[in-house]
Write a protein that holds these residues in place. Structure first.
Motif, mmCIF file in Angstrom:
data_model
loop_
_atom_site.group_PDB
_atom_site.id
_atom_site.type_symbol
_atom_site.label_atom_id
_atom_site.label_comp_id
_atom_site.label_asym_id
_atom_site.label_seq_id
_atom_site.Cartn_x
_atom_site.Cartn_y
_atom_site.Cartn_z
ATOM 1 N N UNK A 191 19.703 1.827 -8.586
ATOM 2 C CA UNK A 191 19.240 2.727 -7.451
ATOM 3 C C UNK A 191 18.392 3.737 -7.975
ATOM 4 N N UNK A 192 17.335 3.871 -6.984
ATOM 5 C CA UNK A 192 16.269 4.844 -7.499
ATOM 6 C C UNK A 192 15.230 4.329 -8.208
ATOM 7 N N UNK A 193 15.462 2.736 -8.700
ATOM 8 C CA UNK A 193 14.360 2.376 -9.464
ATOM 9 C C UNK A 193 13.186 1.824 -8.530
ATOM 10 N N UNK A 194 11.885 2.184 -9.255
ATOM 11 C CA UNK A 194 10.550 1.667 -8.689
ATOM 12 C C UNK A 194 9.804 0.748 -9.412
ATOM 13 N N UNK B 211 1.396 -2.130 -11.798
ATOM 14 C CA UNK B 211 1.770 -3.602 -11.653
ATOM 15 C C UNK B 211 1.744 -3.777 -9.846
ATOM 16 N N UNK B 212 2.094 -2.650 -9.344
ATOM 17 C CA UNK B 212 2.093 -2.823 -7.812
ATOM 18 C C UNK B 212 0.694 -3.079 -7.382
ATOM 19 N N UNK C 91 0.925 -1.135 -0.054
ATOM 20 C CA UNK C 91 -0.033 -0.114 0.001
ATOM 21 C C UNK C 91 0.843 1.059 -0.002
ATOM 22 N N UNK C 92 2.201 1.015 0.122
ATOM 23 C CA UNK C 92 3.150 2.321 -0.007
ATOM 24 C C UNK C 92 4.060 2.290 -1.045
ATOM 25 N N UNK C 93 4.652 3.166 -1.129
ATOM 26 C CA UNK C 93 5.786 3.278 -2.341
ATOM 27 C C UNK C 93 6.752 2.200 -2.176
ATOM 28 N N UNK C 94 6.995 1.476 -3.208
ATOM 29 C CA UNK C 94 8.138 0.225 -3.391
ATOM 30 C C UNK C 94 9.580 0.822 -3.656
ATOM 31 N N UNK C 95 10.302 0.865 -2.636
ATOM 32 C CA UNK C 95 12.037 0.897 -2.811
ATOM 33 C C UNK C 95 12.714 -0.082 -2.673
#
Length: 150
Positions: A111-114, A119-120, A30-34
């Motif tokens: 690095x920095x990819x999300x 898709x999430x 439910x949150x941004x994926x890092x």
């Protein structure tokens, strides 16, 4: 009788552990994926798979070594519904597992990819369907324990 108690206890505790792992996955999705979230998802998914495998073993042990015996389970349609829901949840879990591993790999390499938000969202929906199937497993178990749910 004590063996049945131990098997039932393990079975129930593992099922609650499995639910906890799915709830954690749902919350993380439910949150941004890092990169950190991707690593956590892989770890939680590993716990989910372990709980599911041990749950299956405990369930099989209950069928063959529990007090009710194999005849009770193998002739009970609710048992088959319960196993079917478990198998469907297990099959659905393959896609999130592959996504989590891929996301961790991508985040490590770049690095920095999300991952893409759509898709999430699809993976989050699959995890929530798995949770719904587990809820059905609880319902089927209650019906099964009452000699066919009647």
């Amino acid at each position: 009788m004590f063996c049945d108690f131990l098997l039932a206890s393990a079975h129930h505790l593992l099922l609650f552990g499995l639910v906890a792992m799915l709830a954690i996955q749902s919350a993380l999705l439910a949150r941004p994926i890092d990169a950190a979230a991707a690593r956590r998802l892989v770890g939680v998914d590993r716990g989910y798979g372990t709980a599911a495998g041990l749950l299956l073993l405990a369930g099989v042990a209950r069928v063959f070594w529990g007090v009710k015996g194999a005849g009770f389970y193998l002739h009970n349609p609710w048992f088959h519904a319960k196993v079917g829901a478990f198998v469907l949840a297990a099959l659905l879990s393959i896609l999130p597992t592959l996504a989590f591993i891929g996301w961790r790999r991508q985040a490590t390499q770049q690095p920095g990819w999300t991952p893409e938000p759509d898709r999430v969202a699809r993976i989050r929906t699959l995890v929530r369907i798995e949770l719904a199937l587990v809820a059905l497993i609880f319902v089927f178990a209650a019906a099964m324990a009452r000699h066919g749910g009647l």
